[in-house]
Enzyme design. Sequence first.
Site, PDB file in Angstrom:
ATOM      1  N   HIS B 247       0.839  -1.217   0.000  1.00 30.63           N
ATOM      2  CA  HIS B 247       0.000   0.000   0.000  1.00 30.63           C
ATOM      3  C   HIS B 247       0.868   1.259   0.000  1.00 30.63           C
ATOM      4  CE1 HIS B 247      -3.978  -1.887   0.573  1.00 30.63           C
ATOM      5  NE2 HIS B 247      -3.315  -2.806   1.248  1.00 30.63           N
ATOM      6  N   ASP B 314      -1.023  -4.858   5.840  1.00 34.38           N
ATOM      7  CA  ASP B 314      -1.948  -5.766   5.170  1.00 34.38           C
ATOM      8  C   ASP B 314      -1.655  -5.893   3.672  1.00 34.38           C
ATOM      9  OD1 ASP B 314      -2.641  -3.029   5.051  1.00 34.38           O
ATOM     10  OD2 ASP B 314      -4.628  -3.545   4.301  1.00 34.38           O
ATOM     11  N   GLU B 315      -2.108  -6.981   3.132  1.00 30.66           N
ATOM     12  CA  GLU B 315      -2.251  -7.159   1.690  1.00 30.66           C
ATOM     13  C   GLU B 315      -0.983  -6.917   0.874  1.00 30.66           C
ATOM     14  OE1 GLU B 315      -6.969  -6.155   1.105  1.00 30.66           O
ATOM     15  OE2 GLU B 315      -5.571  -4.483   0.898  1.00 30.66           O
ATOM     16  N   VAL B 316       0.084  -7.616   1.235  1.00 35.71           N
ATOM     17  CA  VAL B 316       1.285  -7.581   0.403  1.00 35.71           C
ATOM     18  C   VAL B 316       1.215  -8.792  -0.531  1.00 35.71           C
ATOM     19  CG1 VAL B 316       3.809  -7.584   0.409  1.00 35.71           C
ATOM     20  CG2 VAL B 316       2.539  -6.578   2.337  1.00 35.71           C
ATOM     21  N   GLU B 366      -1.877  -9.327   9.671  1.00 30.06           N
ATOM     22  CA  GLU B 366      -0.649  -9.866   9.106  1.00 30.06           C
ATOM     23  C   GLU B 366       0.591  -9.586   9.956  1.00 30.06           C
ATOM     24  OE1 GLU B 366      -3.047  -8.305   7.473  1.00 30.06           O
ATOM     25  OE2 GLU B 366      -3.149  -8.879   5.361  1.00 30.06           O
TER      26      GLU B 366
END
Lengths: 664, 664
Positions: B247, B314-316, B366
């Site tokens: 992000h 988050d969200e890698v 995470e």
Amino acid sequence: MMPKAPVFLMAPLALFAHDLMPVPAKLQPGAGRLRIDRNFAFVQLTGYREPRLEAAAARLVEHVARKTGIPMAPAIGKHAPEAPLIVYCDHASAPVQTAQEDESYRLTVTPMGARLDAPNPLGVLHGMETFLQLINLDASGFGVPAVMIEDHPRFPWRGLMLDVARHWFPLADVKRTLDGMAAVKLNVFHWHLSENQGFRIESQRFPKLQELGSDGEYYTQDQVRDAIAYARERGIRVIPEFDMPGHTTAWFVGYPELASAAPPAPGPYQIERQWGIFDPAMDPTREETYQFLDAFIGEMAALFPDEYFHIGGDEVNGKQWDANPSIQAFMRAHGIKGNEELQAYFTRRVEAIVEKHGKKMIGWDEILSKDMPHNILVQSWRGQKALADAARQGVGGILSNGYYLDLGYSAAHHYAVDPLGEGAADLSEEQKRLVLGGEACMWSEFVTPELLDTRVWPRMAAIAERFWSTQNVTDAADMYHRLGAVSRDLEWLGLAHVSEYEKMLARLAGAGPVAPVRTLADVVEPVKDYAREAARPYDRFSPLNRLIDAARPDSETVRRFAALVDHRQTAGDIQEIREYLTLWRDNHARLAPILASSALLAEDAELSKDLSAIAEAGLEALDGKHDPAWIAEKTALLDRAKQPKAELLLSVEPAIRKLVEAAR
Amino acid sequence: MMPKAPVFLMAPLALFAHDLMPVPAKLQPGAGRLRIDRNFAFVQLTGYREPRLEAAAARLVEHVARKTGIPMAPAIGKHAPEAPLIVYCDHASAPVQTAQEDESYRLTVTPMGARLDAPNPLGVLHGMETFLQLINLDASGFGVPAVMIEDHPRFPWRGLMLDVARHWFPLADVKRTLDGMAAVKLNVFHWHLSENQGFRIESQRFPKLQELGSDGEYYTQDQVRDAIAYARERGIRVIPEFDMPGHTTAWFVGYPELASAAPPAPGPYQIERQWGIFDPAMDPTREETYQFLDAFIGEMAALFPDEYFHIGGDEVNGKQWDANPSIQAFMRAHGIKGNEELQAYFTRRVEAIVEKHGKKMIGWDEILSKDMPHNILVQSWRGQKALADAARQGVGGILSNGYYLDLGYSAAHHYAVDPLGEGAADLSEEQKRLVLGGEACMWSEFVTPELLDTRVWPRMAAIAERFWSTQNVTDAADMYHRLGAVSRDLEWLGLAHVSEYEKMLARLAGAGPVAPVRTLADVVEPVKDYAREAARPYDRFSPLNRLIDAARPDSETVRRFAALVDHRQTAGDIQEIREYLTLWRDNHARLAPILASSALLAEDAELSKDLSAIAEAGLEALDGKHDPAWIAEKTALLDRAKQPKAELLLSVEPAIRKLVEAAR
């Protein structure tokens, strides 16, 4: 020689439906439509540049985004798209805006792009507002219909006076009001800053004015500078008013020596809490009064850049002068016959002070006396005849009579008043030029920050049109159609005249449903003129949270219903009339439990019953002809329903009366 | 020993109808009512004093004035009236507000006066909001029913996360949001400040972050300090989030060397304009990355006083890591197996930096790995099970799963989610104490400043109740009743969730009447979850000006209609159902011309036709029993009407289906 621009043919406006208010001087419809999309961000300024123009362009982009909901794209990459609007400004306007400036502009919109030309930034500002108003939504999306507009104002002085003294309005309210003014091309904000009930600006020279005379509710000088800059950014002049020698109780709390009360001691004075006309007035016979005013006006003249300085001058009842032997002695010694002459003496002295500080004096009718210099300006609360008399003396004026927003009249009522109508109609052309325009007045006995927008807008826009558009623009129905669109545009600017109405109705309903309250509120109007003040005692602390405070001077519902009644022809018309009447007839049963549980609404029970009763009469009238006894009975009912109750008028009564009479 | 206060008897709440939200821990109704009038100005502070309490008292007086419309009297004369509310505060709260503070208060209202006691200013602030909510209007006027309340929150962490990165929200929007949060006793504002789509805060150490990563839309450090102070005045902590290592595209526009793209050159990067999950991520293998983060986190840790610092996490998706040979080499050299382990390595390094700067780390699910220190906090987008797992590891957490305001769910949906429900229900008491509370999340793919209030409020208030009130407060119907009152109160605070809805409907209607648009809008809901993103491509510049943007996740009309259908017994119920159905059946004919002239509404034509058709079916169902063929035909019709159209659901369909099925 080639003409500089295409020749305009005046097209009948009806051929080009637009929502412009004020109506421009010349408008020529074109073919097609300019699409508005995210690239509107790329407005291009050419010609003369100044920060005010950059700010105006950024504001226009922001307002277009709000109105359309389309986010404007920031510059991405190297190649900006073609400018959707090119602005050309020829030169600067005056460093301090005056009433003599060229405010014209020319706006050309084609499907390929738009162009706005103006001699100076004032025209640019006006043209941008026109462009914003032209944006509408159709089946193809948001756009601006192709058009050529050449526009300039009829009057150079188009104002709004706001009384921030009787009730106090923080700076945010002033700025929001300036936003609205700019949207309808008004150019004078007249700031009524002192009254018996409050002194609302910081004086560094005489700090007890605000410290003792304002309950802490006043503008600092920094805030005043901020407001003036904000106004200038929007092409609006700011004129301060310090009302004197009357309306000055709040001055005397800190400086009782200015007052005229008889010895031994003037004062102590308290900030006035009541409404009305009061006795305290400055002592026009003491040199110290003029020394004070010289220093005070000097301080304020340096703060407010406008060339005019308003000294009020209205409503001195003279009682303190009559009762003070030393004032009486002064009058005898100087051959001054009566209080009118004494005030004229005062006003001449003050005029000299104002002039000494580089300003021209403006004041209410009372400032005019025969030996006054001709560069003063009269603001007339009396009417066009008074302006005509001044003009014949060679003195300029502006009209406020007929534009008092506090008196509960409809937009159409104010719209019908012309600064050059009535007693001014037979002036010579040269004399007419001395009538510079007009100002609406928002006196604030019954206005608080919560109510401000609902009391000023949207009616102010109709008056703004009167000041800007040509004299023959007078069709009230057309005005109301456009006023609806302007009202929506004003909401996007942040004005709260619609949402505040809804919030007030919700408050009135308490825990009950709002719908029946709205049904009643939509068909009532405040009593007119000064009937409210006569109805009961009010003061600075009276809660303004009743139905009369929510009620609009203009009801769209009533206009719609009255139009239906007047033009009823089809079954559809009759059906719609019947639906309205049924809603109203049944409303009292719905409202009754709310009336019983809301202390604020209890006073409106009779009104609600009346609405039900006359609506039922209207329904019976729709059903066919009736005998004279029925007519007499219903007429008596209507007569009772016509009487004000809780300071409200049932404004749907005249239309229902027509139905009843048609059933004869 | 005498008890310090009267013994409380827990009375059933139903005996005391109140509009409190959140519901207090204990409430004992009294007899009579405290009148609210202009003397409410004389609130008296006793005990421990600080400027924040003075400001809170002044704000309370101002809010009471707004809610009631009663102007509060300034002090006049020497003798102030008796204080209508006496506040006693025992001592100061922590210099920097923490999650361990006592937020309790006791409020006693009698007809003679009210008293608010709290150990520290936080309880005073909460108690004042309770007092404000208690004010209502009855036949006697505005007042507060006599009551004793002892109150404290169930959870110490009650938050709202606002994503100011995907869409930008100026400071005024943040402050208005803080006003609303304070009104419902929320105490954590989680400020999501960086994203692929924007870096929204000034860094003096690394100015290219905001200069190149924000399109000029960022908060200065002065503005941040202003917001933090504003929040503290209202008992709200401010926690910044800088999401990393993913992000982070907007960081890389100015500092491409932080990114993990494979050599020869990382970048150039552009601010991301699309929505979704993207490849760019910080390079966790280079020491320079940690040097940068050390300096950056040091700067931000000094700016934000809160003990927690949010690092996202988050969200890698790991694609840049996979594709970079030197990162792969690093992993092999250090025995790091896979991207999850690589991220854990990064997070441990960052945790050490955060701790070095005196903060505790908070991040999304995470961040939790087995060797992480226990003083971190996990914010779970995954759910209660993830929180329970963390708690069993001795790590604290807060719940956000179930509280995503952007997913279009109703207040009741969110209200049913409990931080200690589902997978966390069987934790030990000690483990449960590690679940500190929750945060609603306002992700902003589909939210702009115009839409913010309509998307956060009033639903946020129901979630706030979940966080504050006892676990057994779960009656959704009661919640909705009180939510209506809270919604009105929030409007008086300046939140625009009601007025913006109306303005959006007016925009959609274009030049047409708004009523038929409102009729449709009132019975539709946005599609839920991530269905909107799946429906069509959206990006940062997509206009959010369609019916789906106006449509409320919660429709009062639909709730009312569904309740009528469920409980229909009287002729009045049937009549009201019939009126609704008739309105809907006839609406398409009214809406059709507007659909044809509004590019924004055109997509809603099928929806409008469906509404008419199913309403007609509902009316037929009311008329009596029908044969199987009719049932089959109408069921097919309802099935078609149930399909989303223009990203909207016809939320009145289930209730009409019940009518159809009852006619079998």
